[in-house]
Design a protein around this motif. Sequence first.
Motif, PDB file in Angstrom:
ATOM      1  N   ASP A 136       1.159  -1.262   0.075  1.00  0.00           N
ATOM      2  CA  ASP A 136       0.206   0.004  -0.046  1.00  0.00           C
ATOM      3  C   ASP A 136       0.751   1.401   0.144  1.00  0.00           C
ATOM      4  N   GLY A 137       1.946   1.247  -0.198  1.00  0.00           N
ATOM      5  CA  GLY A 137       3.511   2.419   0.791  1.00  0.00           C
ATOM      6  C   GLY A 137       2.815   2.752   1.147  1.00  0.00           C
ATOM      7  N   VAL A 138       2.772   3.015   2.359  1.00  0.00           N
ATOM      8  CA  VAL A 138       2.380   3.589   3.863  1.00  0.00           C
ATOM      9  C   VAL A 138       2.764   2.959   4.977  1.00  0.00           C
ATOM     10  N   THR A 139       3.012   3.882   5.195  1.00  0.00           N
ATOM     11  CA  THR A 139       4.144   3.450   6.783  1.00  0.00           C
ATOM     12  C   THR A 139       3.847   4.325   8.178  1.00  0.00           C
ATOM     13  N   GLY A 140       4.177   4.067   9.095  1.00  0.00           N
ATOM     14  CA  GLY A 140       4.034   4.937  10.774  1.00  0.00           C
ATOM     15  C   GLY A 140       2.441   5.432  10.616  1.00  0.00           C
ATOM     16  N   HIS A 141       1.599   4.231  10.457  1.00  0.00           N
ATOM     17  CA  HIS A 141       0.168   4.317  10.347  1.00  0.00           C
ATOM     18  C   HIS A 141      -0.381   3.822  11.142  1.00  0.00           C
ATOM     19  N   ARG A 142      -2.120   4.602  12.057  1.00  0.00           N
ATOM     20  CA  ARG A 142      -2.539   3.529  13.002  1.00  0.00           C
ATOM     21  C   ARG A 142      -3.203   2.329  12.624  1.00  0.00           C
ATOM     22  N   LEU A 143      -2.429   1.300  12.888  1.00  0.00           N
ATOM     23  CA  LEU A 143      -3.690   0.163  12.049  1.00  0.00           C
ATOM     24  C   LEU A 143      -5.047  -0.227  13.031  1.00  0.00           C
ATOM     25  N   ARG A 144      -5.054   0.714  13.539  1.00  0.00           N
ATOM     26  CA  ARG A 144      -6.524   0.815  14.694  1.00  0.00           C
ATOM     27  C   ARG A 144      -7.016   2.063  14.079  1.00  0.00           C
ATOM     28  N   VAL A 145      -8.271   2.498  13.904  1.00  0.00           N
ATOM     29  CA  VAL A 145      -8.857   3.915  12.968  1.00  0.00           C
ATOM     30  C   VAL A 145      -9.486   4.332  14.505  1.00  0.00           C
ATOM     31  N   PRO A 146      -8.413   5.968  14.919  1.00  0.00           N
ATOM     32  CA  PRO A 146      -9.667   5.879  16.156  1.00  0.00           C
ATOM     33  C   PRO A 146     -10.920   6.301  15.831  1.00  0.00           C
ATOM     34  N   ALA A 147     -11.904   6.203  16.947  1.00  0.00           N
ATOM     35  CA  ALA A 147     -13.496   5.643  16.671  1.00  0.00           C
ATOM     36  C   ALA A 147     -13.932   7.447  16.606  1.00  0.00           C
ATOM     37  N   GLU A 148     -12.862   8.624  16.974  1.00  0.00           N
ATOM     38  CA  GLU A 148     -13.183  10.137  16.189  1.00  0.00           C
ATOM     39  C   GLU A 148     -13.034  10.373  15.462  1.00  0.00           C
ATOM     40  N   SER A 149     -11.803   9.474  14.666  1.00  0.00           N
ATOM     41  CA  SER A 149     -11.558   9.976  13.033  1.00  0.00           C
ATOM     42  C   SER A 149     -13.071   9.249  12.184  1.00  0.00           C
ATOM     43  N   ILE A 150     -13.385   7.940  12.621  1.00  0.00           N
ATOM     44  CA  ILE A 150     -14.649   7.123  12.152  1.00  0.00           C
ATOM     45  C   ILE A 150     -15.653   8.534  11.656  1.00  0.00           C
ATOM     46  N   ALA A 151     -16.118   8.594  12.596  1.00  0.00           N
ATOM     47  CA  ALA A 151     -17.498   9.339  13.062  1.00  0.00           C
ATOM     48  C   ALA A 151     -16.937  11.350  12.509  1.00  0.00           C
ATOM     49  N   ALA A 152     -15.610  12.050  11.854  1.00  0.00           N
ATOM     50  CA  ALA A 152     -15.473  12.928  11.340  1.00  0.00           C
ATOM     51  C   ALA A 152     -15.509  13.070   9.878  1.00  0.00           C
ATOM     52  N   ALA A 153     -15.174  11.566   9.871  1.00  0.00           N
ATOM     53  CA  ALA A 153     -14.748  11.257   8.376  1.00  0.00           C
ATOM     54  C   ALA A 153     -16.736  11.353   7.812  1.00  0.00           C
ATOM     55  N   LEU A 154     -16.956  10.970   8.486  1.00  0.00           N
ATOM     56  CA  LEU A 154     -19.118  11.337   7.970  1.00  0.00           C
ATOM     57  C   LEU A 154     -19.349  13.156   7.758  1.00  0.00           C
ATOM     58  N   GLU A 155     -18.410  13.448   8.709  1.00  0.00           N
ATOM     59  CA  GLU A 155     -19.133  14.314   8.257  1.00  0.00           C
ATOM     60  C   GLU A 155     -18.253  15.486   7.094  1.00  0.00           C
ATOM     61  N   THR A 156     -17.462  14.820   6.243  1.00  0.00           N
ATOM     62  CA  THR A 156     -17.002  14.627   4.536  1.00  0.00           C
ATOM     63  C   THR A 156     -18.282  14.252   3.498  1.00  0.00           C
ATOM     64  N   CYS A 157     -18.936  13.479   4.141  1.00  0.00           N
ATOM     65  CA  CYS A 157     -19.441  12.636   2.662  1.00  0.00           C
ATOM     66  C   CYS A 157     -21.015  13.947   2.541  1.00  0.00           C
ATOM     67  N   PRO A 158     -20.570  13.874   1.212  1.00  0.00           N
ATOM     68  CA  PRO A 158     -21.559  14.830   0.356  1.00  0.00           C
ATOM     69  C   PRO A 158     -23.392  14.082   0.634  1.00  0.00           C
ATOM     70  N   PRO A 159     -23.848  15.019   0.946  1.00  0.00           N
ATOM     71  CA  PRO A 159     -25.263  14.236   1.050  1.00  0.00           C
ATOM     72  C   PRO A 159     -25.991  13.852   0.624  1.00  0.00           C
ATOM     73  N   GLU A 160     -25.837  13.855  -0.791  1.00  0.00           N
ATOM     74  CA  GLU A 160     -26.557  13.315  -1.988  1.00  0.00           C
ATOM     75  C   GLU A 160     -26.005  11.746  -1.559  1.00  0.00           C
ATOM     76  N   VAL A 161     -24.566  11.652  -1.519  1.00  0.00           N
ATOM     77  CA  VAL A 161     -24.121  10.305  -0.713  1.00  0.00           C
ATOM     78  C   VAL A 161     -24.478   9.531  -0.079  1.00  0.00           C
ATOM     79  N   GLU A 162     -24.640  10.169   0.988  1.00  0.00           N
ATOM     80  CA  GLU A 162     -25.098   9.911   2.293  1.00  0.00           C
ATOM     81  C   GLU A 162     -26.254   9.479   2.028  1.00  0.00           C
ATOM     82  N   ALA A 163     -27.278  10.143   1.601  1.00  0.00           N
ATOM     83  CA  ALA A 163     -28.333  10.289   1.231  1.00  0.00           C
ATOM     84  C   ALA A 163     -28.749   8.839   1.113  1.00  0.00           C
TER      85      ALA A 163
END
Length: 439
Positions: free
Chosen positions: A57-84
Amino acid sequence: MRTIDLRGRALSRDALLKLVPRAAVSAEVAVERVRPLVADVAERGEAALRDQARDFDGVTGHRLRVPAESIAAALETCPPEVEAALRALIARLRQGSAAQVPEERVTHLTDGAVIRQRWQPVGRVGLYAPGGKAAYPSSVVMNAVAAQTAGVPALALASPAQADNAGLPHPAVLWAAALCGITEVYAIGGAGAIAAFAHGVPEIGLEAVDVVTGPGNVFVAAAKRVVSGLVGIDSEAGTTEILVIADGSAHPAFVAADLISQAEHDEAAASVLVTDSEEFALRVEQEVASRAASTRHAERVAEALSGPQSAIVLVDDLRTAALVSNAYGPEHLEIQTRDDEGVLRDITDAGAIFLGGYTPVSLGDYLAGSNHVLPTGGTARFASGLGAHTFLRPQQIIRYERDALRELERPLRALAEAEGLPAHADAVTARFEAGKEGL
């Protein structure tokens, strides 16, 4: 697309199994490639996963377990039509999945002899969502909703780390996770993710699961084969494939568009047309050439359609077309003929079946209400698609009262003695010995 002409030939099922188009990379070859990767994760855990993330994947140094706050924050970037659209998918899939949960049944054999059939969900499931050439929030939903409908209490999700998303899975995967209420998410991809689910990785808080599900490429499917037995798997849902049975009544543009739609997934994707009309085949070829050149992933589509896994198969009649399809065992089968139901009667082996010109596979990929995680590589001949049933185990609960058991003492002894297992019969007789009553 190459042409395979089977007209005028009487072919056995075994012969058809050898003639149908298949990908150049076989499951057996893929298994040998991923076996060391799975073993490495089992032995070295987090360190192996980090090495694989770097290499694949060409990725190093990342957190393997995604923080719960990152999951919640991601939804704020979802376009409304995609969320619907995702919410509509979740609602439709919950309805379709609920129909797959059997009701408990009680069978009264005689007075005092009862067998109860119940369906018990597994305790913990690992869900995989691909993250290679496209993002698959729909796959997250397909896996999660089916498991939740079955009553699975614990879900973990894995999807590859993305270099352009700070080592997190694709944002769209996190949108779907948030909407489905999944809080345990890992930035792990490929065979390593399957191995991590099967063996557990204590360093990152990942406990082993009971069942691993989800689609992926041929190597993900191979990894599931490697860990099968240690954990349950849904099916070998590898690189996508579509087979279309069509006659001269079908619209060539519809068929061409559907073949291209699956080819855009991956260069190894398989698109197959089986038809009894050479004229129709030529018209589809022309449509494919015209449409494929202008689609966004034209190079990928061209490679998939020109590969050994894709073809136009000419047959004498639609009954033979059904035989070819059954030998192929397609992940997705479309039937676009004058008599769709008539052809369907001859179909026995397919992951999901789409009838008529207005039921494209892409509808099933998203909003049909059916599940799009389906068996590939011919495994639809013995495996089924993902559903609530994937996560349920049938359990028989037996209760006999004294008199009901007494009626069976003699025939049970006859069978036990015939098998040379007299203690089996003695276990029944002991219950009727003097002084033992009422215990």
